[in-house]
Design a protein around this motif. Structure first.
Motif, short mmCIF file in Angstrom:
data_model
loop_
_atom_site.label_atom_id
_atom_site.label_comp_id
_atom_site.label_asym_id
_atom_site.label_seq_id
_atom_site.Cartn_x
_atom_site.Cartn_y
_atom_site.Cartn_z
N GLN A 1 43.82 43.54 46.02
CA GLN A 1 42.16 43.81 45.91
C GLN A 1 41.71 42.48 45.08
N THR A 2 40.85 41.80 45.80
CA THR A 2 40.41 40.53 45.28
C THR A 2 38.92 40.10 45.72
N GLU A 3 38.21 39.33 44.98
CA GLU A 3 36.85 39.00 45.41
C GLU A 3 36.77 37.79 46.42
N LEU B 1 38.58 32.70 48.88
CA LEU B 1 38.42 33.29 47.42
C LEU B 1 37.11 32.65 46.94
N LYS C 1 34.63 42.51 47.55
CA LYS C 1 35.89 43.03 47.21
C LYS C 1 36.55 43.12 48.57
N THR D 1 46.21 35.84 47.08
CA THR D 1 45.35 35.51 45.86
C THR D 1 45.60 34.01 45.46
#
Length: 766
Positions: free
Chosen positions: A583-585, A593, A602, A610
């Motif tokens: 889970q990343t922004e 990214l 998200k 990532t």
């Protein structure tokens, strides 16, 4: 001497007993006959069966040899009675042979029926009884007895004369077949019916007298009519018979085919063929596989067309141009490598790379499009640019992992067309690949996050085969489960054919990941869909390669594919491989990214995602207090500047992007009193660098001009145009210029009012 005699007696029986060639036979997974191919000697002779039905056994024993289970191969009483009858008649009127002796005679075909031969048969019959069980000898007889014409053996006789399996024969049908080997050249269905009927009914009456049949069964049996002509053998999977027969000739093979599904798929193909042929499209193929076992469940190698349209060609293994069907593989490869995220913006602008100019099916440009949307819409230009970024040689090497046997040329042979159908593959290999993608996710989520070393294994079509998935481990096979899952999820969003667009709003709807492909010239239409349980692959077109208008994967192959899925059990959705996702922004506007300068959301991305590049399209801009103009320290105090992040695309991308996105805001121009050097404010849209251009002529023979276009990021900026250093005009707002140069090389130069200059060489051909 006795030892020699015993030794000779022991070795006198041939092994094997029969040397005749057999028909090639394929059955469904439950034993239903799918098809058969005649034996090499022109006889319909199925491979030996391991058992015979009880009804036929009773009939043949009461007709041929009532004491079969009690004699040692010869029946002295029957032999003496036959000898006495022959002596009284002065000719051979009775043989007195047991079933065992008849088996020996069948194995020694072509021998004259003399008393010496009868003696040899008697010796061999006793030896046969010592070496084989009574049931085996009865099976020998049932498998090799002649039943008239070119029909040999009970199995094929049951099909040819009654259209059923031997186990389904009635008493009357069994009795008919039991009397046929007695004189197969004289009586068989359609010939000498009265004599055949008398023999059959005589046998049925004997069975009644022996209390094998009850009175009701007897009366019903004698009332049954005789067959009038042979039935054609089933042809439910003729192309699988062709494929399997080349690998197992002269054998009976129980396949993995689901009999009812095969018939249903054949019917669906026939229905679509009747529509397609109205557009002179004559061929179609469907392959259905079980993802979990890699078993082939249905195999329809061609449509029910005619010889003039190559009905015998097995399309499933024929190499055809892939169209866009391999785009999901590139998408998954770039996700796996951490080079894109699902929503990463990809340029969709006029493109020329080393003389190659790809075009979208719909000749429009988005400027920039999210990678997953490019996959859903099957846009060509973004995928060509993605392939160039990923590396042609690198992607070609990756395809080796899928063992696509028709992709057998080096990368330079295909060039960037590799992703648009420049390579050929076949339905078998492509379904195998899609099944392996689904299987990777299935196995990963069903185990403790493990991969199988041979996930991309060969499908199996015979029941005695088993897919070899290799050993489980932590190393991914080709792509990680997260990248594959996100690819399959994106493929669920393709717009379905007419009537299926609202599928997700119905509880009974099927979640299917699918992709279509259309080759250049509308020669090949593909559709492949996959669920956690099944893969359905469809090809539609003409086997001779003739293209047809309107022949596309979406309109011709996809409807057929969805109808086949409708015949399959409903499947669940793919389970999420959480251990391979993070889970990343992600930047909401660009899909890269997130950085501190862009609004973020998200998202689930592959773990490798990532490490992708941060958003390049958001940067800080300095505005005046009214936010009308950009400013800098040359014209505004720093304390009076308003600084805010701005989403801005390069000029050509912006030119097309803002047409499709009304909420896109272009950068404000610099205030007139500000000094700036903006080196990225404009770019050529057309023509590409170094392009050879042929100027067409109209109906009057006049040469049409060339329209040159540029994109400028500052609306209203004046641009000055030069052709070969000569001024030809000025444009403002819409930057297009018509020119009519002579044949040869020319230099186009554009300069905006801020002194930004671009040059482009072209060559005109007349």
């Amino acid at each position: 001497m006795a030892v020699l005699v015993l030794t000779g007696y022991y070795f006198c029986l041939p092994d094997p007993l029969f040397h005749a060639p057999y028909s090639t036979v394929i059955e469904s997974r439950n034993g239903e006959l799918l098809g058969a191919r005649i034996a090499a000697d022109g006889q319909w002779r199925f491979p030996e069966s391991d058992s015979i039905p009880g009804k036929f056994e009773q009939c043949v024993l009461h007709f041929e040899d009532e004491y079969f289970y009690y004699h040692p191969g010869i029946n002295p009483v029957s032999a003496m009675r036959a000898l006495w009858q022959n002596i009284r008649s002065g000719k051979v009127v009775s043989g007195g042979s047991t079933i065992t002796q008849q088996v020996i005679r069948l194995s020694r075909k072509g021998r004259k029926r003399t008393y010496l031969e009868k003696g040899i048969e008697a010796v061999l019959a006793t030896r046969l009884e010592l070496g084989y069980s009574k049931k085996s000898i009865l099976n020998f007889y049932a498998s090799h007895a002649p039943f008239g014409s070119n029909v040999v053996g009970l199995d094929v006789a049951a099909w040819r004369y009654f259209g059923v399996q031997p186990q389904q024969l009635s008493w009357a049908e069994s009795a008919t077949l039991a009397v046929l080997p007695n004189a197969p050249a004289l009586i068989y269905p359609g010939k000498n019916q009265e004599e055949l009927l008398k023999k059959r009914n005589r046998l049925l009456h004997k069975l009644f007298e022996k209390r094998v049949l009850g009175e009701t069964s007897y009366r019903l049996a004698v009332a049954e009519p005789l067959p009038q002509q042979p039935f054609p053998l089933p042809r439910h999977a003729p192309h699988l018979l062709q494929y399997g027969g080349n690998r197992r000739p002269g054998r009976k093979t129980r396949t993995t085919i689901d009999y009812s599904l095969q018939q249903r798929v054949n019917d669906i193909v026939k229905q679509h063929y009747n529509v397609l042929k109205q557009n002179d499209i004559y061929n179609a193929a469907v392959l259905v596989m079980d993802v979990k076992t890699r078993e082939v469940l249905a195999y329809t190698g061609n449509s029910p067309t005619d010889k003039a349209h190559q009905k015998d060609v097995d399309i499933i293994h024929a190499p055809r141009s892939t169209g866009s069907i391999m785009k999901p593989l590139l998408y998954a490869a770039m996700l796996d490598a951490g080079e894109i995220l699902p929503q990463t913006l990809i340029p969709d602008i006029p493109t020329q790379i080393s003389g190659y100019t790809p075009e979208n099916f719909d000749p429009k440009y988005d400027g920039a499009v999210a990678a997953d949307h490019a996959l859903v819409r099957s846009l060509n230009i973004p995928f060509v640019r993605m392939l160039q970024e990923y590396g042609l040689e690198r992607f070609r090497d990756k395809l080796e992992s899928f063992r696509l046997r028709d992709v057998n040329k080096p990368a330079d042979y295909y060039g960037l067309t590799l992703i648009l159908g420049g390579a050929e593959s076949n339905l078998w290999d492509l379904c195998k690949t899609y099944a392996a993608l689904a299987g990777t996710v299935d196995h990963y989520t069903a185990t403790s996050s493990e991969y199988y070393s041979r996930e991309f294994t060969e499908p199996v079509w015979a029941e005695d085969q088993e897919a070899d998935f290799g050993k489980p481990g932590t190393e991914k096979t080709v792509f990680d489960a997260g990248s594959i899952y996100l690819t399959l999820r994106a493929m669920q969003e393709l717009n379905r054919p007419d009537g299926n667009q609202a599928w997700r709003y119905f509880e009974s709807s099927r979640s299917i990941s699918w992709k279509t492909g259309t080759s250049f010239g509308n020669r090949d239409a593909w559709a492949i869909g996959v669920t956690p349980d099944h893969v359905v692959g469809v090809w539609v077109g003409n086997a001779d390669g003739e293209g047809r208008p309107g022949l596309t994967g979406a309109t011709s192959a996809a409807p057929l594919m969805f109808d086949v899925f409708g015949a399959l059990p409903r499947s669940s959705s793919f389970k999420i491989p959480y251990d391979e996702l993070a889970q990343t922004e992600v930047c909401r506007n660009s899909g890269y990214l997130a950085t501190p300068m862009c609004p973020a959301v998200k998202r689930q991305v592959p773990r490798s995602g990532t490490r992708t590049a941060p958003c390049p399209y958001h940067h800080l801009v300095h505005l005046d207090s009214k936010r009308q103009f950009r400013v800098n320290s040359s014209c505004e105090n720093i304390t009076d500047m308003v600084t805010e992040p701005w989403f801005s695309l390069p000029p050509v991308m912006e030119f097309y992007f803002r047409k499709n996105h009304s909420d896109y805001k272009t950068l404000p121009p610099f205030r007139a009193d500000c000094f700036t050097e903006d080196r990225n404010s404009m770019d050529f849209i057309y023509p590409p660098e170094g392009k050879n251009i042929i100027l067409p002529k109209d109906f009057d023979g006049n040469t049409n001009p060339l329209v040159v276009k540029i994109a400028h990021s500052k609306p209203g900026t004046s641009v000055f145009w030069y052709l070969d250093e000569e001024y030809i005009g000025t444009t403002q707002t819409f930057h297009e210029m018509s020119i009519l140069p002579d044949a040869g090389k020319h230099l186009i130069t554009v300069i905006d009012r801020n002194g930004m200059e671009l040059r482009r060489w072209i060559e005109i051909e007349r």
